[in-house]
Scaffold this active site. Structure first.
Site, PDB file in Angstrom:
ATOM      1  N   SER A  64      40.166  33.487  37.395  1.00 43.97           N
ATOM      2  CA  SER A  64      41.113  34.494  36.936  1.00 43.97           C
ATOM      3  C   SER A  64      42.256  33.843  36.147  1.00 43.97           C
ATOM      4  CB  SER A  64      41.629  35.261  38.166  1.00 43.97           C
ATOM      5  OG  SER A  64      42.311  36.402  37.798  1.00 43.97           O
ATOM      6  N   HIS A 109      36.128  41.528  41.036  1.00 48.11           N
ATOM      7  CA  HIS A 109      36.870  40.349  40.589  1.00 48.11           C
ATOM      8  C   HIS A 109      37.040  39.336  41.734  1.00 48.11           C
ATOM      9  CE1 HIS A 109      39.458  38.023  38.071  1.00 48.11           C
ATOM     10  NE2 HIS A 109      40.524  38.192  38.829  1.00 48.11           N
ATOM     11  N   ASP A 157      32.614  42.669  38.242  1.00 50.16           N
ATOM     12  CA  ASP A 157      34.034  42.448  37.948  1.00 50.16           C
ATOM     13  C   ASP A 157      34.393  43.259  36.704  1.00 50.16           C
ATOM     14  OD1 ASP A 157      36.545  41.533  37.293  1.00 50.16           O
ATOM     15  OD2 ASP A 157      36.025  39.403  37.382  1.00 50.16           O
TER      16      ASP A 157
END
Lengths: 199, 382
Positions: B157, B356, B323
């Site tokens: 991320s 995610h 995600d």
């Protein structure tokens, strides 16, 4: 690198390698465990990437020291710019593709030269099995009809015709059996064929 | 070492502090005159310092990536499943460094730290920091640790963005960039989610323009809402459905606004927990850093391929199909830009129901490819 421990070298790799200039850039579509690309890296000093969609193959490629991009070929090669590779290879994969014309056009867009190998459905033993009323099963076509990824078989003749139809210039055809070149009656005596063509 | 620590744990770790007096010029035009970075290390640096791996944290992360702080610690490091002896990032092989970024609230200088100029917490006076600033400060920590080149910079991320930035900011100082569940820049939808989260904090009556420390309050309600929203976007619809569905806490509808569905209970719990330990100003800063991240703009006149032309590292990029906040297509943009530059890259498109957050989960395929990629790095540096 501990690369070639598990390389699964098939007889036609040598025939493909012979057609590839040293140090060139190669994209290997449906690269499987990456053996062909690893072999080309070792023997022809090529660079480039493999493409495959199967999870286990991604892991195997990492073990075999090749760079691999996990992707479904059916969705095209939009990640790759036109003419960005010296060779685009599709080895033992075309028979499992839904959109055969689509992938061939994409290959010719991305690569300066394209190399396609496939099992020849016109091989005499396949014909024999059909005459006996059975779908062919062999080393190169190891699946039963009801449990196979293969949906688009063709013969040497068929593939040649499709290349012409798509406007490709066939540079080389290698009909092979057990890795050796078949000198005559290719469509009958070759269990496998390698085509090299340009757009 | 305590009996309660498993064999594949790095064991008990103590955070360390690196103090820097050399001013750090920030992207915003501000300067931090001096600052602390808190970090932890695991494993041993080899004699030629070639086996070091930097772990960059995401939005709400910190330096504590593996092991425990004390024997009875119930909480292990946030990436303990990935990092440790025999784990994919194997601390028997690698010297692993985790740190808390500038602006954080776990010891590195941030809004809740005391501003030496005023003797009060920085609060609203803490400057906005960007991914580039973090990477610059991390480079100084690298110098301090005697690491001229990282074997890999790894992150998921926002952490993946730092790994990517490393490859462009310090091309010679990074061998491999491992970029997981990340993106080359946020989409409008992503920025929108971040702003809703920020508005929840900014409009909390206890926020006091960021100087709530002096008022003896914290904007808990805003931070809680921000986290609840974030949490929803980090999970997938399917994953959430699988875990909670429409399960009720009681059999009958109450026709009220109390907690009735299990998902409500879960989100409120997560929100409360987070608001109890995280700093609201840090949350604002981290989400802003996400929004500003755009290396194509900085290095390539808007073109990511041009920006990555300066990179020299090898890359491992991974994305998870469920995600939707950092979707695989965003990772493929990165891969394409790397391929355009003929850089070595492996890309894994991993099936997962966890959205995610999958990058923090122990998914077999994800761990298999990570392990193999780290093996490859080890073969190079050993």
């Amino acid at each position: 690198m501990m690369a070639n421990v598990s390389l699964n070298i098939r007889p036609e790799f040598k025939q493909i390698a012979e057609q590839i200039k040293e140090g060139s850039r190669v994209l290997d579509l449906g690269c499987g465990d990456g053996s062909l690309l690893a072999y080309l890296q070792q023997t022809r000093k090529v660079s480039g990437y493999g493409v495959d969609r199967d999870d286990d193959n991604i892991s195997a490629c990492l073990d075999n020291g090749v760079h691999v991009i996990q992707s479904n070929l059916e969705s095209g090669l939009s990640m790759f710019e036109s003419d960005s590779f010296d060779y685009v290879i599709l080895s033992h994969t075309i028979q499992a593709m839904k959109d055969v014309e689509g992938i061939l056009k994409e290959m010719s867009r991305v690569g300066k030269e394209c190399i396609v190998s496939f099992p020849n459905f016109g091989f005499w033993d396949n014909r024999r099995q059909l005459i006996l009323g059975r779908m062919p099963v062999s080393d190169l076509i190891p699946y039963q009809w009801y449990d196979t990824p293969n949906i688009h078989f063709c013969t040497v003749k068929d593939f040649h015709r499709l290349c012409t139809q798509l406007g490709f210039h066939v540079q080389d055809v290698r009909p092979l059996h057990n890795g050796e070149r078949v000198p005559f009656l290719a469509n009958l005596l070759a269990s496998l064929a390698i085509f090299r063509f340009t757009k | 070492m305590s009996q309660s620590i498993e064999n594949d744990s790095v064991g008990i770790v103590v955070p360390q502090v690196a103090h820097f007096d050399e001013p750090l010029a920030l992207t915003s035009g501000n300067t931090l005159a001096n600052y602390d970075l808190v970090y932890e290390t695991y494993g041993k640096l080899n004699s030629d310092a070639s086996n070091a791996i930097l772990i960059c944290h995401a939005l709400s992360g910190h330096q504590h990536v593996a092991g425990k702080h004390h024997a009875d610690d119930k909480q292990v490091g946030w990436w303990d499943n990935m990092i440790g002896p025999g784990k994919p990032i194997d601390t028997n092989r690698f010297f692993v460094v985790g740190l808390n970024n500038l602006g954080g609230c776990h010891g590195s200088t941030g809004p809740s730290s005391i501003n030496p100029e005023t003797g009060l917490p920085y609060g609203s006076r803490f400057p906005v920091v960007t991914v580039k600033d973090w990477v610059d400060s991390q480079a100084r920590l690298s110098d301090r640790l005697g690491i001229t080149q990282w074997a890999a910079v790894v992150g998921g991320s926002l952490g993946g963005m730092q790994a990517l930035m490393w490859s462009m900011s310090f091309p010679e100082r990074i061998r491999h960039a491992v970029v997981i569940a990340s993106a080359p820049k946020l989409s409008a939808q992503n920025i929108a989610f971040n702003d809703v989260a920020r508005q929840a904090i900014l409009t909390d009556p206890d926020f006091h323009n960021g100087d709530y420390y002096q008022h003896g309050v914290v904007p808990t309600r805003g931070l809680r809402l921000a986290r609840m929203l974030g949490h929803i976007t980090y999970l997938s619809d399917d994953g959430m459905g699988e875990k909670f569905g429409r399960l009720l806490r009681n059999e009958k509808f109450k026709y009220s606004f109390d907690v009735e569905f299990e998902i409500e209970s879960y989100l409120r719990y997560q929100g409360d927990k987070f608001a109890g330990y995280f700093d609201a100003n840090t949350y604002l800063l981290m989400t802003k850093a996400l929004d500003y991240f755009d290396p194509a703009r900085r290095f390539g006149e808007g073109n990511l391929s041009r920006a990555l032309a300066r990179a020299k590292a090898s890359f491992f990029v991974a994305a998870f199909d469920s995600d939707w906040r950092f979707a695989p297509d965003r990772s493929r943009e990165i891969v394409k830009a790397l391929v355009d530059n003929r850089l070595p890259v492996t890309y894994a498109d991993i099936e997962s129901a966890h959205g995610h957050d999958a990058f923090l989960m122990k998914d077999p395929q994800y761990f298999a490819v990570m392990r193999r990629y780290m093996d490859r790095i080890y073969r190079e540096v050993a």
